[in-house]
Write an enzyme that holds these catalytic residues in place. Structure first.
Site, short mmCIF file in Angstrom:
data_model
loop_
_atom_site.label_atom_id
_atom_site.label_comp_id
_atom_site.label_asym_id
_atom_site.label_seq_id
_atom_site.Cartn_x
_atom_site.Cartn_y
_atom_site.Cartn_z
CD GLU A 22 -3.28 0.05 0.35
OE1 GLU A 22 -2.95 1.10 -0.23
OE2 GLU A 22 -4.45 -0.40 0.34
NE ARG A 126 -4.52 -2.96 8.87
CZ ARG A 126 -4.87 -2.50 7.67
NH1 ARG A 126 -4.77 -1.21 7.39
NH2 ARG A 126 -5.34 -3.33 6.75
CG ASN A 128 -6.66 1.05 4.97
OD1 ASN A 128 -5.86 0.10 4.96
ND2 ASN A 128 -7.55 1.23 4.00
CG ASN A 179 -8.92 2.18 0.81
OD1 ASN A 179 -7.72 2.25 1.00
ND2 ASN A 179 -9.62 1.09 1.06
CG ASP A 231 -7.84 -0.49 -1.92
OD1 ASP A 231 -7.36 0.44 -1.25
OD2 ASP A 231 -7.74 -1.68 -1.57
#
Length: 325
Positions: A22, A126, A128, A179, A231
């Site tokens: 990512e 967490r 992203n 995202n 995404d």
């Protein structure tokens, strides 16, 4: 409907077999391309002028989901990590936390919260994806950590905004998998993706205050590709978006009207995020989630890919840190 330009990538630029690559980011001034593996907890670096042989990696003690450059600081960059925002040295990989996201109540045992697993909210969340706006504020979305909640991802996520004075603001709650955050070229609207919805939403945005009118959101793009969800995305200098379609093995270019005008086909299905290096689009991917059903996707899963798309990326904003950290 506009004509759709087609690209096809047949092999990876870096065959890493990562778990979840990512956060592709081109350090233009240094000509270094960085990205992360959230699950394997790695920072990857490569010099695009040299090629794959220049690849280096740092092992991390925690996951990082997103990174950004800091205005006036060439030695370090800022990131959204497992528990909050931190700063990392580019050369050594050493880091320090500068702002925790979760408060004292969220560090207390809560019986697993909405997923029913995970000792505390802080432990089961967490960072992203994320992006910096034109005023130098760093927006980072958080989600349930699949490694903690055993895949039981809920809408416990929060979209945070860190301002240059290091004040932290909770901008949107009840997010599932955040995202694709960006802004129109005139900064009057903000784009934001909650991937399970299958949509990229567009919201009125006030650059002077950082406020978003969440009540007036409209659908900018809806994924119609079978098995795919939007995404991460990257914006080009013409205002179009290159959107990774996780689960569809594609990146599509979407014009300002939300129409698909180009399509990149990849040899693996779980495409996570694109990022520009000049006119080349580098694309991160993740491991195949259903290898028995999609065996063709396994060979190059978790690789880094690239395609020359003939248009440059929109310059990325830097975090304008004013406070000492």
């Amino acid at each position: 409907m506009p004509d759709i330009k087609k690209y096809k990538i047949i092999e990876p630029y870096l065959d890493l077999h990562g778990r979840l690559l990512e956060a592709p980011f081109w350090e233009k001034d240094r000509n270094t391309f960085r990205f992360v593996d959230i699950v394997k907890r790695k920072l990857h670096l490569v010099d695009p002028t040299v090629g794959p042989s220049s690849h280096k990696e740092h092992d991390l003690d925690f996951s990082i989901g997103t990174t950004a450059d800091i205005e006036g600081n060439d030695a370090e960059f800022i990131f959204g990590g497992k528990r909050g925002y931190g700063i990392m040295n580019r050369e050594t990989g050493q880091s320090r936390w500068v702002k925790d996201m979760w408060d004292d109540e969220e560090r207390k045992e809560d019986g697993g919260g909405k997923p029913g697993v995970g000792r505390t909210r802080e432990a089961r969340m967490r960072s992203n994806d994320g992006a910096v706006d034109a005023a130098g504020r760093y927006w980072v979305g958080t989600m349930n950590d699949p490694l903690v909640v055993e895949g039981n991802i809920t809408d416990e996520g929060v979209l945070f905004r860190l301002d240059p004075d290091l004040s932290l603001h909770r901008m949107k709650a009840s997010v599932t998998i955040p995202n694709g955050t960006s802004w129109t070229l005139d900064n009057k609207y903000m784009y934001f993706t909650d991937s399970p919805s299958g949509k990229i939403m567009k919201y009125p945005f006030d650059l002077s205050t950082g406020a978003v009118d969440w009540e007036k959101g409209t659908t900018f793009f809806k994924c119609t590709y079978e098995g795919g969800v939007p995404d991460g995305h990257a914006q080009d200098e013409e205002g179009c978006f290159w959107v990774a379609l996780f689960g569809a093995g594609k990146v599509v270019r979407v014009n300002v009207e939300g129409e698909v005008v180009a399509e990149i086909e990849l040899p693996t299905r779980c495409v996570s995020c694109p990022g520009f290096v000049g006119t080349e689009l580098f694309i991160t991917t993740a491991e195949e989630q259903n290898p028995e059903k999609y065996p063709w996707s396994v060979k190059y899963q978790g690789g880094l890919f690239k395609a020359d798309v003939g248009v440059r990326g929109c310059p990325l904003n830097k975090f304008k840190m004013q406070a000492k950290a």
